[in-house]
Design a protein around this motif. Sequence first.
Motif, PDB file in Angstrom:
ATOM      1  N   LEU A  72      -4.876  -2.620 -23.343  1.00  0.00           N
ATOM      2  CA  LEU A  72      -5.207  -3.817 -22.568  1.00  0.00           C
ATOM      3  C   LEU A  72      -4.368  -3.909 -21.303  1.00  0.00           C
ATOM      4  O   LEU A  72      -4.884  -4.194 -20.216  1.00  0.00           O
ATOM      5  N   VAL A  73      -3.058  -3.649 -21.423  1.00  0.00           N
ATOM      6  CA  VAL A  73      -2.212  -3.769 -20.232  1.00  0.00           C
ATOM      7  C   VAL A  73      -2.506  -2.653 -19.234  1.00  0.00           C
ATOM      8  O   VAL A  73      -2.428  -2.853 -18.029  1.00  0.00           O
ATOM      9  N   LYS A  74      -2.868  -1.474 -19.741  1.00  0.00           N
ATOM     10  CA  LYS A  74      -3.249  -0.396 -18.827  1.00  0.00           C
ATOM     11  C   LYS A  74      -4.516  -0.764 -18.068  1.00  0.00           C
ATOM     12  O   LYS A  74      -4.651  -0.481 -16.874  1.00  0.00           O
ATOM     13  N   LYS A  75      -5.438  -1.401 -18.766  1.00  0.00           N
ATOM     14  CA  LYS A  75      -6.666  -1.856 -18.120  1.00  0.00           C
ATOM     15  C   LYS A  75      -6.354  -2.884 -17.038  1.00  0.00           C
ATOM     16  O   LYS A  75      -6.899  -2.838 -15.928  1.00  0.00           O
ATOM     17  N   ASN A  76      -5.439  -3.816 -17.362  1.00  0.00           N
ATOM     18  CA  ASN A  76      -5.066  -4.842 -16.378  1.00  0.00           C
ATOM     19  C   ASN A  76      -4.300  -4.240 -15.206  1.00  0.00           C
ATOM     20  O   ASN A  76      -4.469  -4.653 -14.055  1.00  0.00           O
ATOM     21  N   LEU A  77      -3.437  -3.264 -15.495  1.00  0.00           N
ATOM     22  CA  LEU A  77      -2.684  -2.616 -14.429  1.00  0.00           C
ATOM     23  C   LEU A  77      -3.620  -1.844 -13.506  1.00  0.00           C
ATOM     24  O   LEU A  77      -3.473  -1.866 -12.281  1.00  0.00           O
ATOM     25  N   LYS A  78      -4.602  -1.188 -14.088  1.00  0.00           N
ATOM     26  CA  LYS A  78      -5.589  -0.470 -13.285  1.00  0.00           C
ATOM     27  C   LYS A  78      -6.354  -1.457 -12.395  1.00  0.00           C
ATOM     28  O   LYS A  78      -6.567  -1.207 -11.209  1.00  0.00           O
ATOM     29  N   ALA A  79      -6.760  -2.603 -12.988  1.00  0.00           N
ATOM     30  CA  ALA A  79      -7.476  -3.615 -12.210  1.00  0.00           C
ATOM     31  C   ALA A  79      -6.598  -4.168 -11.091  1.00  0.00           C
ATOM     32  O   ALA A  79      -7.082  -4.430  -9.981  1.00  0.00           O
ATOM     33  N   ALA A  80      -5.297  -4.319 -11.377  1.00  0.00           N
ATOM     34  CA  ALA A  80      -4.382  -4.841 -10.364  1.00  0.00           C
ATOM     35  C   ALA A  80      -4.271  -3.880  -9.187  1.00  0.00           C
ATOM     36  O   ALA A  80      -4.314  -4.287  -8.021  1.00  0.00           O
ATOM     37  N   TYR A  81      -4.109  -2.594  -9.483  1.00  0.00           N
ATOM     38  CA  TYR A  81      -4.036  -1.602  -8.403  1.00  0.00           C
ATOM     39  C   TYR A  81      -5.351  -1.545  -7.622  1.00  0.00           C
ATOM     40  O   TYR A  81      -5.347  -1.394  -6.402  1.00  0.00           O
ATOM     41  N   HIS A  82      -6.453  -1.662  -8.340  1.00  0.00           N
ATOM     42  CA  HIS A  82      -7.763  -1.659  -7.670  1.00  0.00           C
ATOM     43  C   HIS A  82      -7.875  -2.839  -6.712  1.00  0.00           C
ATOM     44  O   HIS A  82      -8.329  -2.698  -5.570  1.00  0.00           O
ATOM     45  N   ASN A  83      -7.427  -4.012  -7.165  1.00  0.00           N
ATOM     46  CA  ASN A  83      -7.470  -5.202  -6.306  1.00  0.00           C
ATOM     47  C   ASN A  83      -6.575  -5.040  -5.094  1.00  0.00           C
ATOM     48  O   ASN A  83      -6.907  -5.498  -3.989  1.00  0.00           O
ATOM     49  N   MET A  84      -5.418  -4.404  -5.281  1.00  0.00           N
ATOM     50  CA  MET A  84      -4.528  -4.139  -4.153  1.00  0.00           C
ATOM     51  C   MET A  84      -5.211  -3.234  -3.137  1.00  0.00           C
ATOM     52  O   MET A  84      -5.083  -3.417  -1.920  1.00  0.00           O
ATOM     53  N   ALA A  85      -5.949  -2.240  -3.631  1.00  0.00           N
ATOM     54  CA  ALA A  85      -6.674  -1.336  -2.736  1.00  0.00           C
ATOM     55  C   ALA A  85      -7.730  -2.103  -1.950  1.00  0.00           C
ATOM     56  O   ALA A  85      -7.888  -1.903  -0.741  1.00  0.00           O
ATOM     57  N   VAL A  86      -8.433  -2.998  -2.627  1.00  0.00           N
ATOM     58  CA  VAL A  86      -9.468  -3.805  -1.946  1.00  0.00           C
ATOM     59  C   VAL A  86      -8.843  -4.669  -0.863  1.00  0.00           C
ATOM     60  O   VAL A  86      -9.365  -4.758   0.261  1.00  0.00           O
ATOM     61  N   GLU A  87      -7.721  -5.327  -1.194  1.00  0.00           N
ATOM     62  CA  GLU A  87      -7.051  -6.172  -0.205  1.00  0.00           C
ATOM     63  C   GLU A  87      -6.549  -5.353   0.980  1.00  0.00           C
ATOM     64  O   GLU A  87      -6.619  -5.796   2.132  1.00  0.00           O
ATOM     65  N   ALA A  88      -6.060  -4.154   0.720  1.00  0.00           N
ATOM     66  CA  ALA A  88      -5.576  -3.301   1.806  1.00  0.00           C
ATOM     67  C   ALA A  88      -6.713  -2.887   2.725  1.00  0.00           C
ATOM     68  O   ALA A  88      -6.548  -2.840   3.950  1.00  0.00           O
ATOM     69  N   VAL A  89      -7.877  -2.605   2.154  1.00  0.00           N
ATOM     70  CA  VAL A  89      -9.042  -2.255   2.975  1.00  0.00           C
ATOM     71  C   VAL A  89      -9.426  -3.417   3.891  1.00  0.00           C
ATOM     72  O   VAL A  89      -9.758  -3.222   5.061  1.00  0.00           O
ATOM     73  N   LYS A  90      -9.327  -4.645   3.345  1.00  0.00           N
ATOM     74  CA  LYS A  90      -9.699  -5.824   4.137  1.00  0.00           C
ATOM     75  C   LYS A  90      -8.828  -5.981   5.379  1.00  0.00           C
ATOM     76  O   LYS A  90      -9.271  -6.538   6.385  1.00  0.00           O
ATOM     77  N   THR A  91      -7.592  -5.503   5.307  1.00  0.00           N
ATOM     78  CA  THR A  91      -6.671  -5.600   6.449  1.00  0.00           C
ATOM     79  C   THR A  91      -6.577  -4.274   7.200  1.00  0.00           C
ATOM     80  O   THR A  91      -5.678  -4.090   8.014  1.00  0.00           O
ATOM     81  N   ASN A  92      -7.506  -3.361   6.886  1.00  0.00           N
ATOM     82  CA  ASN A  92      -7.576  -2.049   7.553  1.00  0.00           C
ATOM     83  C   ASN A  92      -6.319  -1.211   7.345  1.00  0.00           C
ATOM     84  O   ASN A  92      -5.983  -0.354   8.158  1.00  0.00           O
ATOM     85  N   ASN A  93      -5.636  -1.468   6.225  1.00  0.00           N
ATOM     86  CA  ASN A  93      -4.468  -0.656   5.872  1.00  0.00           C
ATOM     87  C   ASN A  93      -4.943   0.416   4.887  1.00  0.00           C
ATOM     88  O   ASN A  93      -4.756   0.327   3.676  1.00  0.00           O
ATOM     89  N   PHE A  94      -5.557   1.451   5.438  1.00  0.00           N
ATOM     90  CA  PHE A  94      -6.232   2.444   4.608  1.00  0.00           C
ATOM     91  C   PHE A  94      -5.251   3.357   3.874  1.00  0.00           C
ATOM     92  O   PHE A  94      -5.554   3.847   2.785  1.00  0.00           O
ATOM     93  N   GLU A  95      -4.077   3.560   4.442  1.00  0.00           N
ATOM     94  CA  GLU A  95      -3.084   4.380   3.761  1.00  0.00           C
ATOM     95  C   GLU A  95      -2.649   3.715   2.461  1.00  0.00           C
ATOM     96  O   GLU A  95      -2.579   4.356   1.404  1.00  0.00           O
ATOM     97  N   ASN A  96      -2.365   2.403   2.533  1.00  0.00           N
ATOM     98  CA  ASN A  96      -1.994   1.678   1.323  1.00  0.00           C
ATOM     99  C   ASN A  96      -3.163   1.599   0.350  1.00  0.00           C
ATOM    100  O   ASN A  96      -2.979   1.670  -0.868  1.00  0.00           O
TER     101      ASN A  96
END
Length: 425
Positions: A259-283
């Motif tokens: 369960l925590v691995k699933k949540n951690l994966k979702a958290a990293y995925h959300n961070m990637a989405v937020e980074a794309v929104k600010t055009n921070n493609f490296e992050n």
Amino acid sequence: MLRPVWNPFSRYADKQEKIVDRILRNIAFLGVFEAQRKILELMQSNLVILDLWLEARFKGYKYLNKSTRKRLYKNSERIVETFLEFSKKTPIDLKAVANNLRNLGLKVPGAPGDDEKLRLITAMMLFLRPGAGRFEYLEGASFGKLLADPDGGKKMIGDCNQIVTFYTFLYSRKFKLEDLQIKIMKEHVCLHFKGVDIEATSGSFAKYDQYLKILPIVELISTNLLDVSDFRDKQIHIDARDFLKAAHLANSLSSETELVKKNLKAAYHNMAVEAVKTNNFENAAFFLEKSGLDTEADAKFLSDIFHNAVIYNVSNHQFKSARYYADKKGDNELKKYIDEQEALSLYNSGSLDRARELFSRAGNRQMVKACYAKEYNKVQARVAGLKLLSEMKSHRSDYQKMIELANKMEDYQLVESLRKFLSQI
């Protein structure tokens, strides 16, 4: 006189909230044992503040603003005072408690000091059992609902997680939390004390033979973090970085590995989405790669990140960065697109040699000719106003250059016309 003055303009309602945040900033870098040790210390210090602040941070309930949290903390102090008054006035028959445990098939804890601990737990059950008029069970309730003002006539409302948390809080006011554990059943949790189950929702001792696992008390925090949110309370958007901190905290505390691995994966995925929104493609690429990249959807998202990075950098004339992401994606069509767009920019600025080179690499023969044509126009501009034969003769090299460029433009009619003209001067 040396007591620090709390900043009234701080976002924190209590200094312990700030301490919690300081730990959360470093939670990803702490080992499991160190993270559990620090969180257990905070639980012992004041579990109510820890749990409510984590709920405010990571579940985003709108009502849990600074002033409300201050009020709820005061309510919790008043509940403790009320409980202590109640326990002083309520005699506890330890023989009856022991008989109750034996009748349930439980062994009576007999270590030094256990009598006083059982006395406190029994008083807690009497104080908070539903029939006493102080507590009411509500599935999925947020922790703030439990911290009602005992002098205001409102009941404490909570589910099994919340009331177990409050039992733990009351116990911590007198004894070490290492005495306690939590027992996890399917969709339920109870408190566990030295082989004895404490069913907090009904205020009674119990014996649950069918259960999933018994966990250290520190995992009460991750259990609450992973619990569903109260749909009755309005929520604000949780920042992706905060969600990642919550996932790291749960990962450090919880034995619920999948369960925590699933949540951690979702958290990293959300961070990637937020980074794309600010055009921070490296992050964005970094966080997505941290999520594991173990599905086709992940691979497609990463490919889309690289694609969007190319488009964004080209639109900002950052062609070197665009090529970096095109190489990451391994897309020859994107590389051709970058060459053509950079060539067009160079063409418009007059850097025709480099533009022609890039157009040629991209296979755009028409724009290669356009580069020659633009260069031809520059040379032609030097001779356009000449009227005297002597002036024209002095620019013979320009006319020869024009013939050369007309040839490269593949305008053979223009070549013939220029040669005829040149032969006459």
